[in-house]
Design a protein around this motif. Structure first.
Motif, PDB file in Angstrom:
ATOM      1  N   LEU A 147       0.823  -1.209   0.000  1.00  0.00           N
ATOM      2  CA  LEU A 147       0.000   0.000   0.000  1.00  0.00           C
ATOM      3  C   LEU A 147       0.857   1.259   0.000  1.00  0.00           C
ATOM      4  N   GLY A 148       1.926   1.257   0.781  1.00  0.00           N
ATOM      5  CA  GLY A 148       2.817   2.414   0.842  1.00  0.00           C
ATOM      6  C   GLY A 148       3.498   2.706  -0.477  1.00  0.00           C
ATOM      7  N   VAL A 149       3.920   1.649  -1.191  1.00  0.00           N
ATOM      8  CA  VAL A 149       4.542   1.840  -2.503  1.00  0.00           C
ATOM      9  C   VAL A 149       3.551   2.477  -3.469  1.00  0.00           C
ATOM     10  N   GLY A 150       2.312   1.967  -3.480  1.00  0.00           N
ATOM     11  CA  GLY A 150       1.293   2.535  -4.353  1.00  0.00           C
ATOM     12  C   GLY A 150       0.980   3.981  -4.024  1.00  0.00           C
ATOM     13  N   LEU A 151       0.910   4.286  -2.735  1.00  0.00           N
ATOM     14  CA  LEU A 151       0.649   5.664  -2.315  1.00  0.00           C
ATOM     15  C   LEU A 151       1.758   6.606  -2.764  1.00  0.00           C
ATOM     16  N   ALA A 152       3.000   6.147  -2.756  1.00  0.00           N
ATOM     17  CA  ALA A 152       4.117   6.992  -3.181  1.00  0.00           C
ATOM     18  C   ALA A 152       3.927   7.468  -4.616  1.00  0.00           C
ATOM     19  N   PHE A 153       3.498   6.581  -5.502  1.00  0.00           N
ATOM     20  CA  PHE A 153       3.264   6.966  -6.897  1.00  0.00           C
ATOM     21  C   PHE A 153       2.047   7.876  -7.017  1.00  0.00           C
ATOM     22  N   SER A 154       0.997   7.552  -6.289  1.00  0.00           N
ATOM     23  CA  SER A 154      -0.230   8.354  -6.353  1.00  0.00           C
ATOM     24  C   SER A 154      -0.008   9.761  -5.815  1.00  0.00           C
ATOM     25  N   LEU A 155       0.683   9.870  -4.699  1.00  0.00           N
ATOM     26  CA  LEU A 155       0.898  11.176  -4.077  1.00  0.00           C
ATOM     27  C   LEU A 155       1.932  12.014  -4.815  1.00  0.00           C
ATOM     28  N   ASN A 156       2.735  11.398  -5.668  1.00  0.00           N
ATOM     29  CA  ASN A 156       3.638  12.182  -6.503  1.00  0.00           C
ATOM     30  C   ASN A 156       2.895  12.791  -7.680  1.00  0.00           C
ATOM     31  N   ALA A 157       2.027  12.006  -8.299  1.00  0.00           N
ATOM     32  CA  ALA A 157       1.359  12.456  -9.522  1.00  0.00           C
ATOM     33  C   ALA A 157       0.209  13.404  -9.247  1.00  0.00           C
ATOM     34  N   ALA A 158      -0.583  13.130  -8.211  1.00  0.00           N
ATOM     35  CA  ALA A 158      -1.821  13.884  -7.986  1.00  0.00           C
ATOM     36  C   ALA A 158      -1.584  15.379  -7.753  1.00  0.00           C
ATOM     37  N   PRO A 159      -0.680  15.805  -6.847  1.00  0.00           N
ATOM     38  CA  PRO A 159      -0.487  17.250  -6.661  1.00  0.00           C
ATOM     39  C   PRO A 159       0.033  17.948  -7.911  1.00  0.00           C
ATOM     40  N   LEU A 160       0.893  17.261  -8.671  1.00  0.00           N
ATOM     41  CA  LEU A 160       1.390  17.850  -9.909  1.00  0.00           C
ATOM     42  C   LEU A 160       0.259  18.048 -10.905  1.00  0.00           C
TER      43      LEU A 160
END
Length: 555
Positions: A129-142
């Protein structure tokens, strides 16, 4: 510098934003990446509710100490693994693709967590879950910052981290409902774990129906697609020759040109290469650490232990307090987000830190009184003190952690600096969550005294390092950090956006004085407007279709 003839204010929509079909559709689309913040809150807070449930405790044999710390830090460990790789995927394949990959990885983690048969499997699921969140939280704010309507970008950035509490609220109340329905059954924790799949599933299915970042498209040479997106969602008439579209395209083209020039000789070491950059990074790393090391981690992940420590042992009472606290947190964070432009960033941080220090000191006192003398009045006073503490914490650190970080970073180091902030947050979460249960078991309420001393250091740090950026452009903020000793490239460029030229748009509305030159171009400068430059018609006509949208850079 002369007063500019044209500014962004000349091009933006007038009136209520929902009357503009393009902006309305855009904001609906932005709800999807905003879900990433709610997903983060749901996944991060789920353990808080699960640990209160007898069904979860019985199934995993009442984990304590280091085992409990590892369970709670597993998601952060996964995020630390994913963060270094997420920017590369985002830049190579786009923000939407990165959001999609993150959602798929999170769905895999949810499936593993819901089917967990033992502690090791549960911990592994949390890492995924943490790995997936890292990708999601990088892309979403951008995606949010690069798609938002110009006048709404600041609020959208502040709202992103604030919506963490939406997920936290859902987590708390789902756990309460599951307990009411399933009691001590294993389904009392498996059902809330399955609910974590809803938002990633929506994102995975719908992400291809929202627009891609115009900046990413221009960087890949797809300028016509970028202009069409801006025309559809920023211009009410859908015309890619709209003045606002031309204005934004010119800035995007030039910003990417500067990025290519600057990145030839930059790396992560650039973040610490100059005195100004070092002060920026000290500030960013500081507020990232404070966002997790201000005492909030005690309640965020160990509310069960904290409430036990003041004599509150009823499962339903604990779940109700947890659920009510999350609603209160959301309201407090929204209050801070709405006030940052009125009272200023520095004042928001100072009010927050003073309030946390005073309240946490009182919280420590009531906990000590109950533990040493069994004072029931002190126990009752602890609950409202927890709520008051979170009001002051959420007032600054929830809305400003992301917003202030992005605000004080100049363009050439913004992406790397933001990654360092995220890495620091997850590193402190992992460390803090591993240490907290051990320390609480070892020294009890005396551990609160450590946070009291740390909050004093935080307040001193805020007074020394947090500078006011309200009402200033990015280039003016850079001057505040770098002063007269700023690197030559920043001095020459005058900030993030440099000079571009494009054909002068015809703007409906009150007429302006006639100019001598028949064809004029506008020099665009982010946050400071435009100035006139002339160019012949033949030069304009000779340009390509792509360059007609945003005319070539002035040399």
């Amino acid at each position: 510098m002369a007063v500019p003839e044209w500014t962004l204010a000349d091009f933006i929509h007038r009136g209520y934003w929902w009357h503009n079909r393009g902006i309305l559709l855009l904001n609906i689309c932005l709800l999807l990446p905003l879900l990433s913040a709610a997903v983060n809150g749901l996944d991060s807070s789920m353990l808080n509710g699960l640990q209160i449930l007898p069904g979860w405790q019985n199934y995993f044999h009442w984990p304590q100490g280091e085992t409990l710390g590892l369970i709670n830090s597993a998601q952060g460990i996964g995020a630390l693994v994913g963060i270094p790789f997420s920017p590369f995927l985002s830049d190579a394949f786009g923000r939407r693709a990165t959001l999609f990959v993150g959602s798929i990885i999170m769905l895999a983690g949810v499936a593993t967590q819901s089917a967990a048969q033992n502690v090791a499997m549960f911990i592994g699921a949390r890492v995924i879950l943490g790995v997936g969140l890292a990708f999601s939280l990088n892309a979403a704010p951008l995606l949010i910052s690069e798609l938002s309507y110009p006048t709404q970008r600041g609020k959208a950035s502040s709202l992103f981290n604030t919506l963490w509490y939406i997920g936290s609220i859902v987590s708390a109340w789902i756990c309460l409902g599951a307990y009411d329905r399933a009691g001590a059954s294993p389904w009392s924790w498996r059902v809330p774990a399955l609910v974590q799949a809803l938002a990633p599933m929506l994102q995975a299915c719908l992400v291809w129906f929202i627009p891609e970042s115009p900046r990413f498209l221009v960087s890949k040479g797809l300028e016509s697609q970028a202009a069409r997106i801006l025309a559809r969602y920023h211009a009410n008439n859908g015309d890619d020759r709209d003045p606002l579209v031309q204005f934004e395209m010119a800035q995007i083209r030039h910003a990417l040109k500067l990025e290519k020039e600057i990145n030839k000789g930059t790396s992560y070491w650039t973040l610490f290469a100059t005195p100004g950059n070092r002060r920026r990074m000290v500030t960013i790393i500081g507020i990232a650490m404070f966002s997790q090391w201000s005492g909030n981690g005690l309640v965020s992940y160990y509310i069960n232990i904290v409430l036990d420590g003041v004599g509150i042992t009823s499962t339903r009472t604990k779940e109700a307090i947890n659920g009510g606290l999350q609603v209160f947190n959301l309201i407090s964070a929204l209050s801070g987000a709405m006030l940052v432009d009125k009272i200023g960033r520095r004042k928001v941080f100072i009010i927050s830190n003073i309030g946390m220090l005073v309240d946490f000191s009182m919280w420590t006192l009531t906990t000590a009184l109950f533990n040493t003398s069994g004072n029931s009045a002190a126990a009752k006073a602890t609950v409202p003190l927890i709520f008051i503490y979170y009001f002051f914490y959420d007032f600054a650190y929830t809305p400003m952690l992301v917003a202030y970080t992005l605000e004080i970073l100049p363009y050439n180091i913004r992406a790397r600096g933001y990654a360092v902030m995220n890495f620091t947050v997850y590193l402190t979460i992992a460390f803090n969550q591993f240490v907290n249960p051990w320390a609480l078991n070892a020294i009890g309420w005396k551990y609160y005294l450590v946070y009291c001393g740390w909050l004093i250091l935080e307040l001193v740090f805020v007074f020394v390092y947090i500078i006011e950026t309200r009402g200033r452009t990015l280039e003016e903020t850079a001057v505040l950090f770098d002063g007269d000793k700023a690197p030559q490239d920043l001095a020459d460029r005058g900030g993030e956006a440099a000079t571009l030229t494009m054909s002068r748009p015809q703007i409906a509305g009150p007429s302006r004085p006639e100019k001598d030159a028949s064809d004029e171009y506008l020099e665009l400068q982010e946050g400071s407007g435009v100035r006139n430059y002339s160019r012949t018609q033949s030069q304009t006509d000779s340009q390509s279709e792509e360059s007609a949208i945003a005319i070539t850079v002035a040399v």
